[in-house]
Design a protein around this motif. Structure first.
Motif, short mmCIF file in Angstrom:
data_model
loop_
_atom_site.label_atom_id
_atom_site.label_comp_id
_atom_site.label_asym_id
_atom_site.label_seq_id
_atom_site.Cartn_x
_atom_site.Cartn_y
_atom_site.Cartn_z
N ILE A 22 0.83 -1.20 0.00
CA ILE A 22 0.00 0.00 0.00
C ILE A 22 0.87 1.26 0.00
N GLU A 23 1.94 1.26 0.75
CA GLU A 23 2.85 2.40 0.76
C GLU A 23 3.40 2.65 -0.65
N ALA A 24 3.75 1.57 -1.33
CA ALA A 24 4.29 1.70 -2.69
C ALA A 24 3.26 2.24 -3.67
N VAL A 25 2.00 1.80 -3.54
CA VAL A 25 1.00 2.27 -4.49
C VAL A 25 0.61 3.72 -4.22
N PHE A 26 0.66 4.16 -2.96
CA PHE A 26 0.48 5.58 -2.68
C PHE A 26 1.53 6.41 -3.42
N ALA A 27 2.79 5.95 -3.36
CA ALA A 27 3.86 6.66 -4.04
C ALA A 27 3.65 6.67 -5.56
N SER A 28 3.21 5.54 -6.11
CA SER A 28 2.96 5.46 -7.56
C SER A 28 1.87 6.43 -7.98
N MET A 29 0.83 6.53 -7.17
CA MET A 29 -0.26 7.46 -7.49
C MET A 29 0.23 8.91 -7.48
N ALA A 30 1.05 9.24 -6.48
CA ALA A 30 1.55 10.61 -6.38
C ALA A 30 2.47 10.96 -7.54
N ARG A 31 3.19 9.98 -8.04
CA ARG A 31 4.11 10.20 -9.17
C ARG A 31 3.41 10.09 -10.51
N ARG A 32 2.08 9.88 -10.47
CA ARG A 32 1.26 9.73 -11.68
C ARG A 32 1.68 8.53 -12.51
N LYS A 33 2.16 7.51 -11.82
CA LYS A 33 2.48 6.23 -12.46
C LYS A 33 1.32 5.25 -12.35
N ALA A 34 0.29 5.61 -11.56
CA ALA A 34 -0.84 4.73 -11.35
C ALA A 34 -2.11 5.56 -11.29
N TYR A 35 -3.20 5.00 -11.78
CA TYR A 35 -4.46 5.71 -11.72
C TYR A 35 -5.61 4.72 -11.58
N ASN A 36 -6.68 5.19 -10.95
CA ASN A 36 -7.87 4.39 -10.75
C ASN A 36 -8.87 4.64 -11.87
N PHE A 37 -9.64 3.61 -12.20
CA PHE A 37 -10.71 3.75 -13.16
C PHE A 37 -11.98 4.21 -12.43
N PRO A 38 -12.94 4.77 -13.14
CA PRO A 38 -14.20 5.16 -12.49
C PRO A 38 -14.86 3.96 -11.78
N VAL A 39 -15.38 4.23 -10.61
CA VAL A 39 -16.00 3.18 -9.80
C VAL A 39 -17.44 2.97 -10.26
N VAL A 40 -17.85 1.71 -10.33
CA VAL A 40 -19.24 1.34 -10.60
C VAL A 40 -19.79 0.70 -9.33
N ARG A 41 -20.90 1.22 -8.82
CA ARG A 41 -21.52 0.66 -7.62
C ARG A 41 -23.02 0.79 -7.75
N GLU A 42 -23.74 -0.33 -7.71
CA GLU A 42 -25.18 -0.31 -7.97
C GLU A 42 -25.94 -1.20 -7.00
N ALA A 43 -27.14 -0.76 -6.63
CA ALA A 43 -28.09 -1.62 -5.93
C ALA A 43 -28.72 -2.52 -6.98
N ILE A 44 -28.62 -3.84 -6.81
CA ILE A 44 -29.05 -4.75 -7.87
C ILE A 44 -30.53 -5.11 -7.77
N GLY A 45 -31.19 -4.67 -6.69
CA GLY A 45 -32.61 -4.97 -6.56
C GLY A 45 -32.90 -6.40 -6.16
N TYR A 46 -31.94 -7.05 -5.52
CA TYR A 46 -32.10 -8.43 -5.07
C TYR A 46 -31.29 -8.62 -3.81
N GLU A 47 -31.90 -9.17 -2.76
CA GLU A 47 -31.24 -9.41 -1.48
C GLU A 47 -30.66 -8.12 -0.87
N ASP A 48 -31.20 -6.99 -1.24
CA ASP A 48 -30.74 -5.69 -0.72
C ASP A 48 -29.25 -5.47 -0.97
N ALA A 49 -28.72 -6.07 -2.00
CA ALA A 49 -27.27 -6.07 -2.24
C ALA A 49 -26.80 -4.87 -3.03
N LEU A 50 -25.58 -4.46 -2.72
CA LEU A 50 -24.84 -3.47 -3.51
C LEU A 50 -23.69 -4.20 -4.19
#
Length: 320
Positions: A22-50
């Motif tokens: 985790i320490e290494a990936v924090f450094a990678s993000m700060a150096r713009r060597k790593a980036y996250n993709f947009p998050v997808v999070r949805e209520a599926i309408g079954y079993e109250d699940a996300l």
């Protein structure tokens, strides 16, 4: 591809290995060597699940992939924990799937490691008392990780359901530390480092509670509307986060931003402290790490787990 089952993770991913990843990936993000993709999070309408996906690419660590899963609140009837996830890794050279890794324990370990990184870099000098807000499943991981990076002399804790405080007391005893249950005003005034890990939707720790040099790792707010800290406390502090875009939209800073108490420019990347590009605590009395959780953290610990599993000969091989 390799498969690392959930049942093997406990014997592979140590807290120290998680911290390093985790320490290494924090450094990678700060150096713009790593980036996250947009998050997808949805209520599926079954079993109250996300259900959703978090993914990204770390060019320094060569981790590419996503974590798929979510929250199933009725899982007790299946004798399963509510949070369920699997991490899928892909070969960045070819795009072929390279691994499937059980993500439940890894999520707990990477979340604890993220707050521990913040404590390593932002805790006030001479910090002796660790304050814990929340006594759920994740709290034990948080306390153990914090104790690995700093020599605390005592743990104090609060939980909205006091009967659950035995988890904090037992974990502190395991670490050889005395534990005392206290009210939030005492916790805020006596603790040098505070970890909040709840699912609250209204502030628990108020600005008036916190006195003296303090570092707060706010780890529970990862959704629109959640809140653990008084917005005035956030405004008074020097704020750091894993990813600014998430901090202002779904993290603890969302409320201070919405109330016009701080600007986006006031929020700093923890990775910049890791790389030495930001002074960190400086002369701030209160620092806050707004830990929102990002896909790159999941990829980092999953990638490390696969490496260790291959070395130990416990990674399964599947042809697809």
């Amino acid at each position: 591809m390799y498969v690392v089952p959930e049942k093997e993770i406990a014997g592979l991913m140590t807290p120290d290995a998680a911290f390093e990843a985790i320490e290494a990936v924090f450094a990678s993000m700060a150096r713009r060597k790593a980036y996250n993709f947009p998050v997808v999070r949805e209520a599926i309408g079954y079993e109250d699940a996300l259900y959703g996906f978090k993914g990204g690419f770390d060019a320094a660590g060569l981790s590419l992939g996503l974590k798929a899963g979510g929250y199933w609140p009725n899982n007790q009837k299946h004798n399963l924990i509510n949070h369920q996830s699997t991490v899928f890794l892909f070969d960045p050279d070819t795009g072929r799937v390279s691994a499937a890794v059980g993500g439940n324990l890894l999520t707990a370990l990477r979340t604890a490691a993220a707050s521990a990184v913040s404590i390593k870099y932002l805790a006030p000098k001479g910090a002796k008392v660790l304050g814990m807000i929340g006594a759920g499943h994740q709290s034990a991981f948080q306390m153990r990780a914090a104790a690995r990076v700093h020599n605390f002399e005592k743990v104090i804790g609060w939980n909205p359901h006091p009967e659950m405080l035995t988890r904090l007391a037992d974990t502190a005893a395991e670490l050889g530390l005395p534990f005392e249950a206290v009210e939030l005003d005492r916790l805020g005034s006596e603790a040098d480092v505070i970890i909040s890990i709840t699912s609250a939707f209204s502030p628990l720790l108020m600005d008036s509670h916190v006195k003296g040099p303090t570092h707060i790792a706010a780890m529970g707010t990862d959704t629109k509307g959640k809140q653990e800290l008084d917005a005035a406390l956030v405004a008074r502090a020097r704020v750091f986060t894993d990813e600014v875009a998430q901090s202002i939209s779904i993290g603890e800073a969302q409320h201070a931003i919405a109330q016009g108490l701080i600007a986006e420019e006031a929020i700093n990347e923890l990775g910049a402290v890791v790389t030495g590009d930001h002074e960190g605590r400086g002369d701030a009395e209160v620092t806050i790490f707004d830990g929102t959780g990002v896909g790159l953290q999941d990829l980092a610990v999953a990638h490390k787990s696969v490496e260790i599993a291959k070395q130990k000969g416990v990674a399964l091989t599947v042809e697809i």
